[in-house]
Design an enzyme around this catalytic site. Sequence first.
Site, PDB file in Angstrom:
ATOM      1  N   GLU A  75     -34.305 -31.845  19.967  1.00  0.00           N
ATOM      2  CA  GLU A  75     -34.420 -33.308  19.940  1.00  0.00           C
ATOM      3  C   GLU A  75     -34.147 -33.862  18.535  1.00  0.00           C
ATOM      4  O   GLU A  75     -34.303 -35.060  18.302  1.00  0.00           O
ATOM      5  CB  GLU A  75     -35.818 -33.714  20.422  1.00  0.00           C
ATOM      6  CG  GLU A  75     -36.036 -33.349  21.893  1.00  0.00           C
ATOM      7  CD  GLU A  75     -37.423 -33.649  22.409  1.00  0.00           C
ATOM      8  OE1 GLU A  75     -38.406 -33.287  21.711  1.00  0.00           O
ATOM      9  OE2 GLU A  75     -37.545 -34.233  23.489  1.00  0.00           O
ATOM     10  N   HIS A  96     -45.167 -36.056  23.201  1.00  0.00           N
ATOM     11  CA  HIS A  96     -45.301 -36.232  24.644  1.00  0.00           C
ATOM     12  C   HIS A  96     -46.754 -36.638  24.922  1.00  0.00           C
ATOM     13  O   HIS A  96     -47.378 -36.123  25.840  1.00  0.00           O
ATOM     14  CB  HIS A  96     -44.949 -34.940  25.377  1.00  0.00           C
ATOM     15  CG  HIS A  96     -43.536 -34.472  25.150  1.00  0.00           C
ATOM     16  ND1 HIS A  96     -43.031 -33.319  25.698  1.00  0.00           N
ATOM     17  CD2 HIS A  96     -42.519 -35.023  24.423  1.00  0.00           C
ATOM     18  CE1 HIS A  96     -41.763 -33.175  25.328  1.00  0.00           C
ATOM     19  NE2 HIS A  96     -41.430 -34.191  24.556  1.00  0.00           N
ATOM     20  N   TYR A 121     -53.734 -54.760  16.391  1.00  0.00           N
ATOM     21  CA  TYR A 121     -53.147 -53.611  15.685  1.00  0.00           C
ATOM     22  C   TYR A 121     -51.898 -53.098  16.388  1.00  0.00           C
ATOM     23  O   TYR A 121     -50.961 -52.629  15.741  1.00  0.00           O
ATOM     24  CB  TYR A 121     -54.186 -52.506  15.460  1.00  0.00           C
ATOM     25  CG  TYR A 121     -55.056 -52.871  14.293  1.00  0.00           C
ATOM     26  CD1 TYR A 121     -54.654 -52.576  12.999  1.00  0.00           C
ATOM     27  CD2 TYR A 121     -56.227 -53.591  14.477  1.00  0.00           C
ATOM     28  CE1 TYR A 121     -55.409 -52.957  11.910  1.00  0.00           C
ATOM     29  CE2 TYR A 121     -56.993 -53.983  13.396  1.00  0.00           C
ATOM     30  CZ  TYR A 121     -56.578 -53.658  12.109  1.00  0.00           C
ATOM     31  OH  TYR A 121     -57.321 -54.051  11.038  1.00  0.00           O
TER      32      TYR A 121
HETATM   33 ZN   LIG Z   1     -39.616 -34.645  23.764  1.00  0.00          ZN
END
Ligand SMILES: [Zn+2]
Length: 210
Positions: A75, A96, A121
């Site tokens: 990634e 994740h 926030y």
């Molecule tokens: Zn991922």
Amino acid sequence: MAAEEQRAADDIVRAARSVFTRGLTHGRTGNISVRTAGGILVTPTGSSLGTVVAGDLSLIDDRGVHLSGPKPSKEAFLHAAVLRARPSAHAVVHTHSLYSAAVSCLSGLDTDNVLPPLTAYYAMRVGRLPLLPYHAPGDTGLRDLAEATAVRRHAMLLSNHGPVVAGTSLAEALDALEELEETAKLYFVLRGLPVNPLTDEQAAALAPSG
Ligand SMILES: [Zn+2]
């Protein structure tokens, strides 16, 4: 390793441990990057944020090309795309995280802005959160979309997957990621109840710059 790179590597390891021990990501999921003068340091493929060490990190260039160290996370191209799009950003965190990932699986979301501004926030640290369509992990078809989205937004949510958040520093990216996860949790806690989110004006007054 240059002193700047060593500091960045130490920061990544500290952040990785923090994210992992607090349950913000699990198993071998999640990756972290920091931009340095020599390239982008990123966690390697197949690593756990619970055990990765500074000597394990990969160096890639701003196109995502592997320069040195172990093979980068599959990634890593997303990190390079977001950092290319945002010259002011120095770090990217992708996880994740449970509640953010849960939101990313819901149908009928507003793809321009997934979550309402439930708290100040969230409005301050995340602002608007676009949803990117599903791609298999590592599918570089997501690259151009992530880059185009990151020009406008420092945080985005990948469908059926999880958040990608950039910051001018790693600490800022982590703060935003954590705020996103807490707001996703609130979103589920409040589901089905009448809710008063911040008004558009209240949220806009707190919004991060892009
Ligand atoms: Zn991922």
